[in-house]
Write an enzyme that holds these catalytic residues in place. Sequence first.
Site, short mmCIF file in Angstrom:
data_model
loop_
_atom_site.label_atom_id
_atom_site.label_comp_id
_atom_site.label_asym_id
_atom_site.label_seq_id
_atom_site.Cartn_x
_atom_site.Cartn_y
_atom_site.Cartn_z
N HIS A 75 34.78 43.87 38.93
CA HIS A 75 35.97 43.20 39.90
C HIS A 75 36.10 42.20 39.77
O HIS A 75 37.74 41.67 39.48
CB HIS A 75 36.17 44.37 40.88
CG HIS A 75 37.50 44.23 41.46
ND1 HIS A 75 38.20 43.93 43.04
CD2 HIS A 75 38.47 44.94 40.74
CE1 HIS A 75 39.16 43.97 42.68
NE2 HIS A 75 39.85 44.64 41.83
N GLU A 78 36.50 40.70 36.56
CA GLU A 78 37.89 40.50 36.35
C GLU A 78 39.23 39.23 36.61
O GLU A 78 39.71 39.37 36.21
CB GLU A 78 38.25 42.77 36.93
CG GLU A 78 39.64 42.36 36.29
CD GLU A 78 40.46 43.03 37.23
OE1 GLU A 78 40.20 44.62 37.53
OE2 GLU A 78 41.73 43.06 37.26
N HIS A 79 39.14 39.21 38.22
CA HIS A 79 40.17 38.23 39.08
C HIS A 79 39.74 37.17 38.15
O HIS A 79 40.66 36.25 37.84
CB HIS A 79 39.66 38.04 40.30
CG HIS A 79 40.66 38.96 40.81
ND1 HIS A 79 41.71 39.02 42.11
CD2 HIS A 79 40.91 40.58 41.04
CE1 HIS A 79 41.87 40.35 42.31
NE2 HIS A 79 41.39 41.03 41.75
N GLU A 155 42.90 41.88 49.46
CA GLU A 155 43.30 43.18 48.50
C GLU A 155 42.19 44.30 49.12
O GLU A 155 42.36 45.37 49.12
CB GLU A 155 42.72 43.42 47.05
CG GLU A 155 42.85 43.90 46.47
CD GLU A 155 42.59 44.13 45.05
OE1 GLU A 155 42.52 42.89 44.35
OE2 GLU A 155 42.22 45.08 44.51
#
Length: 459
Positions: A75, A78-79, A155
Amino acid sequence: MRIKQTLLNLILAGLLAAIATQTQAKPSDNTHEYTFDNGLKLIVKEDHRAPVLVSQVWYKVGSTYEHDGITGISHALEHMMFKGTKKFPDGAFDRIVSDNGGRHNAFTSQDYTGYYQEFEKSRLEVSFELEADRMRNLLLPEDEFKKEIRVVMEERQLRTEDNPQALTYEQFNAAAFVNSSSRIPVVGWMNDLQNMTIDDLRAWYEQWYAPNNATVVVAGDVDPDEVYALAKKYFAPIKPSTIKQPKPRQEIKQSGIRKIIVKAPAELPYFILGYKTPSLLTADDQSDAYALAVLSAVLDGGNSSRFAKKLIRGSAIAANVSTGYRLHSRSGTLFRIDGTPAQGKTINELISAINDEIALLKTELVSKKELDRIKAQVVASEVYQRDSVSSQASTLGALESIGLDWRIIDKFVDKITAVSATDIQRVAKKYFVEDSLTIAELDPQPLDTKNPDAQLGKL
């Protein structure tokens, strides 16, 4: 009343007729598959109803590929995929997509990571040039990583640690799975995020972002030959990598009920039950997986389902209660039931009522009338999803990425239609057993209303 029943019958007949008409054409019609010498797979789905397209790149890597110490790295990467290459520096990706009238985003799951753009039909080359470039040429500057990993931690804080139900789910999942990677949260554990380095990310990128670990899916108003030619221009020259798959981490056999209590600031109590079940990919008998999907709808398939009718409107013991079952997963999964008791009722009272419904599934066959209605709902939901070009592309990409042949979409309606009342009873008896059950309860603690930003300050 008779007029009302007649009207309902006409509506149901019309729905089934519409489904029958739509299902005459196979979902895989006008779908084309190509594989390049470097291992990249291209799937093209023609849909000429509107002059638009969606272009997606799927990588076979997600949280179930990770291990302790680097959880959340898929993840986090992905950022960082939006932080630029030498050819398209930071900010260029967003600007180019916007200048061409498109929109884009990305997603990470347990089993895959995906990136997509939606454009008017003539702009596919824009997508391919951008995606092919960042497949191998990401810069990954350390200063940008230090800023972005903080965004990821925030997040996690907001979506999980400050969300009592999400926090309960995360700890429930970690209790249900002891040694397999299914227990790893997609966003990662906070301590692993705090200690993640740019070198960790570079190694992960080089390991998994390669043409022989990727699938490109294009759906919309496109010519497959033209799509193939563009893919050959941009993706075929990229050299493949040696993809070292993680070692198997088969979950140990559960030998008794597991129960945890999660204390967190919250207004309402909440619980999750989870029985270990196979997915379509891991089931010894795939009919079990389809039967579990229908069973889920029997309990929680709209306002006429058993939970809504009996527990929410009937006995009014539940404020809400729902089920969840992942038909498509590359590993075993859970049949989940979660809910919140109504005011004045307790979690134990609601779980007892749910257990009564489960016992009923084991001892009494679902009636033909109820089963026909449920199957029509399940099939209709699937068929109507095909109206979306994005949904068609996502289905193809997800199936391919978890190791299922995307052509199984042609069998879905027949498989669901074939589920019998006996199948429902059989899988209820087989999988809803206490030895494979995990229960998590949220014990609400007083809310910190004086300092709502206290948790963020810990970052």
